[in-house]
Structures are given as structure tokens and as C-alpha cells.
Scaffold this active site. Structure first.
Site, PDB file in Angstrom:
ATOM      1  N   ARG A  39       0.759  -1.231   0.012  1.00 54.87           N
ATOM      2  CA  ARG A  39      -0.054   0.068  -0.037  1.00 54.87           C
ATOM      3  C   ARG A  39       0.951   1.197  -0.066  1.00 54.87           C
ATOM      4  NH1 ARG A  39       1.292   2.093   4.650  1.00 54.87           N
ATOM      5  NH2 ARG A  39       1.280   1.012   6.553  1.00 54.87           N
ATOM      6  N   GLY A  78       1.984   5.057   1.761  1.00 55.58           N
ATOM      7  CA  GLY A  78       2.066   5.494   3.179  1.00 55.58           C
ATOM      8  C   GLY A  78       3.298   4.653   3.831  1.00 55.58           C
ATOM      9  N   ASP A  79       3.545   5.036   4.988  1.00 60.80           N
ATOM     10  CA  ASP A  79       4.596   4.872   5.827  1.00 60.80           C
ATOM     11  C   ASP A  79       4.151   3.743   6.646  1.00 60.80           C
ATOM     12  OD1 ASP A  79       6.946   5.012   7.618  1.00 60.80           O
ATOM     13  OD2 ASP A  79       7.514   6.580   6.170  1.00 60.80           O
ATOM     14  N   THR A 132       2.571   1.850  10.158  1.00 58.13           N
ATOM     15  CA  THR A 132       1.435   2.092  10.996  1.00 58.13           C
ATOM     16  C   THR A 132       1.280   0.747  11.835  1.00 58.13           C
ATOM     17  OG1 THR A 132      -0.792   3.181  11.285  1.00 58.13           O
ATOM     18  CG2 THR A 132      -0.495   1.218   9.874  1.00 58.13           C
ATOM     19  N   TYR A 133       0.225   1.120  13.004  1.00 62.83           N
ATOM     20  CA  TYR A 133       0.276  -0.193  13.854  1.00 62.83           C
ATOM     21  C   TYR A 133      -1.304  -0.338  13.758  1.00 62.83           C
ATOM     22  CZ  TYR A 133      -1.619  -2.100  18.163  1.00 62.83           C
ATOM     23  OH  TYR A 133      -2.232  -2.808  19.069  1.00 62.83           O
ATOM     24  N   ALA A 146      -5.744   6.776  10.276  1.00 64.73           N
ATOM     25  CA  ALA A 146      -5.036   6.452   9.290  1.00 64.73           C
ATOM     26  C   ALA A 146      -5.290   5.709   8.011  1.00 64.73           C
ATOM     27  CB  ALA A 146      -3.838   5.672   9.883  1.00 64.73           C
ATOM     28  N   ALA A 201      -7.458   2.869   9.407  1.00 66.56           N
ATOM     29  CA  ALA A 201      -7.383   2.269  10.724  1.00 66.56           C
ATOM     30  C   ALA A 201      -7.901   3.182  11.633  1.00 66.56           C
ATOM     31  CB  ALA A 201      -5.829   1.463  11.149  1.00 66.56           C
ATOM     32  N   CYS A 219       3.174   6.898  10.510  1.00 64.01           N
ATOM     33  CA  CYS A 219       3.037   7.658   9.431  1.00 64.01           C
ATOM     34  C   CYS A 219       4.075   8.312   9.038  1.00 64.01           C
ATOM     35  CB  CYS A 219       1.621   8.254   9.194  1.00 64.01           C
ATOM     36  SG  CYS A 219       0.315   7.219   9.665  1.00 64.01           S
TER      37      CYS A 219
END
Length: 240
Positions: A95, A97-98, A100-101, A167, A182, A198
Site C-alpha cells: 500500500r 504510506g509509511d 502504522t500499527y 490513518a 485504521a 506514518c
């Protein structure tokens, strides 16, 4: 590859608590089927074309960190061989983006939509997803906002205490989407301390529970997310 028949029905499934890899594999299955159907439709006459389906998946994941294709591995602040100590896993995924959790108490949504049924515009698609949660937050007396140059939904944009509550990270190919959002509902925010969420290191992360001072029933949030998704995208949801 544009559809001649517009389909405004979305097949909905709640997968519950599900392993990240299992959910990813299922998304890929639905995504690939939709893309292949569009390739098929290019090669046949109009009366032989197959209408592509739209899907919306809800789920929660066990503790997991995911890094998007534009993300930086150093934004994971815990050594990979230490992840088992916090009960988490780690995936590099396709995907945008950076890092994330995801974890319990967080509503994750994966729309697999053929945007040719709606609008071929990924930026507009992201704004529509944000709108769903701006409306949800308003139901609880919170002003969710967009932050210029950043995706997701935030509180107190432009202030020193700006914090992110939603996010987004999506993939789109042939105008078919996967991955999604999320939303921190009753999320254990301590897990965000192991990453630069992010890739943003000067703003905090929050949850609905933290903002309101009490837990919120997840089913209540799911019902609102389904209703506002249908309103914003002007679709009908059908349980698959």
C-alpha cells in the site's frame, strides 16, 4: 476498461479478529478477481461483460506493524527480533504510506471497490474515506479535520497538540482499490511508541477512548461506519 453497467451495491463482511496475513491474502483474492474481470471485459462485447463487484471488509488485527512501499524501515523503533517481546508482528506491504500499527480495539476497514462505478480519482476517494470518520467524530462532539498535505483525520489541526485518530493507506490498480483505514477506537496507544506513525514525528496519536475518557462499544462504531460509508459513497451494503 470503464464499466458499461454501474454497480452501487457493496458486499459487506465483518471478519472479526483476524491475522493480518490472512486478511491481506483475502483482500488480494478479491482484488485480483475484480482486476481480472475488468481485463476480461475489455476483450468481449458489451453483452458479454461481467459486472464487477464491490466489497467492504471490517476487522481487527492482533498487534502488528505494517510498512508501506514508500515507508522507511528505520521508522520501526524496535528491533525486529524484539517484536515477540511485545507480542507483535511486522510486514512490508504494497500500500501507499509509511509505517502504522494495527491492534485490538481499532476498527480496520478494507474497501475493495471498482472506482469506475464511482469516480476514477484516488485523491477524491481518500477524501470520501476521511469524511466517514469526520461524521462519526461529530456524533461524539469531536471536530475531526483534515491536515493540509497529510492524509487521515486529525484533531486540533494547526495547534501544538494536533493528533491523529484515523490513518489511511491504500493501493489502487486499474481503478480497483485495496487496503484502507485504521480508526483508533479503544486502541492501546502504547504500541505507537515503537514507531514513527506514518513517518510523522512531531504529532501525537489518539483514540476515541482517550478523547472521551471512556471506552466506546465497537459494534456502535461499526454501525456508524457502515451507515456513513453508504451515505458518502451513495451505495447500498449487503451482507455477503
Amino acid at each position: 476498461m470503464k464499466n458499461t453497467v454501474v454497480n452501487t451495491e457493496v458486499l459487506f463482511q465483518d471478519l472479526g479478529l483476524i491475522d493480518y496475513q490472512e486478511a491481506w491474502d483475502y483482500q488480494e483474492e478479491l482484488f485480483d478477481k475484480t482486476v481480472q474481470t475488468k481485463f476480461h471485459n475489455r476483450k468481449v462485447s458489451e453483452d458479454e461483460q461481467i459486472v464487477t463487484q464491490n466489497h467492504l471488509l471490517f476487522c481487527e488485527h492482533p498487534h502488528v506493524y505494517t510498512l508501506g512501499k514508500s515507508g522507511k524501515p528505520e521508522h520501526l523503533l524496535i528491533a525486529p527480533d524484539k517484536l515477540h517481546e511485545v507480542g507483535a508482528t511486522y510486514y512490508k506491504i504494497n500500500r501507499g504510506g509509511d509505517i502504522t500499527y494495527h491492534g485490538p480495539g481499532q476498527l480496520v476497514g478494507y474497501p475493495i471497490l471498482d472506482l469506475d462505478h464511482f469516480f476514477p480519482d484516488v485523491h477524491k476517494y481518500l477524501r470520501y474515506l476521511e469524511e466517514i470518520f469526520i461524521r462519526i467524530l461529530a456524533d461524539y462532539g469531536l471536530q475531526g479535520e483534515r491536515s493540509p498535505g497529510e492524509t487521515g483525520v486529525w484533531l486540533d489541526v494547526g495547534k501544538t497538540n494536533a493528533r491523529k485518530i484515523l490513518a489511511l493507506g491504500v493501493k489502487a490498480s486499474r481503478w480497483v482499490t485495496m487496503h484502507g483505514w485504521a480508526f483508533n477506537v479503544n486502541t492501546d496507544l502504547h504500541y505507537f511508541k515503537n514507531i514513527i506513525p506514518c513517518g510523522i514525528d512531531d504529532k501525537d496519536v489518539t483514540s476515541l477512548e482517550k478523547e472521551l475518557g471512556h471506552k466506546v462499544p465497537m459494534e456502535e462504531i461499526k454501525d456508524k461506519a457502515k451507515r456513513y460509508f453508504a451515505e458518502v459513497f451513495q451505495v447500498s451494503l449487503r451482507c455477503d
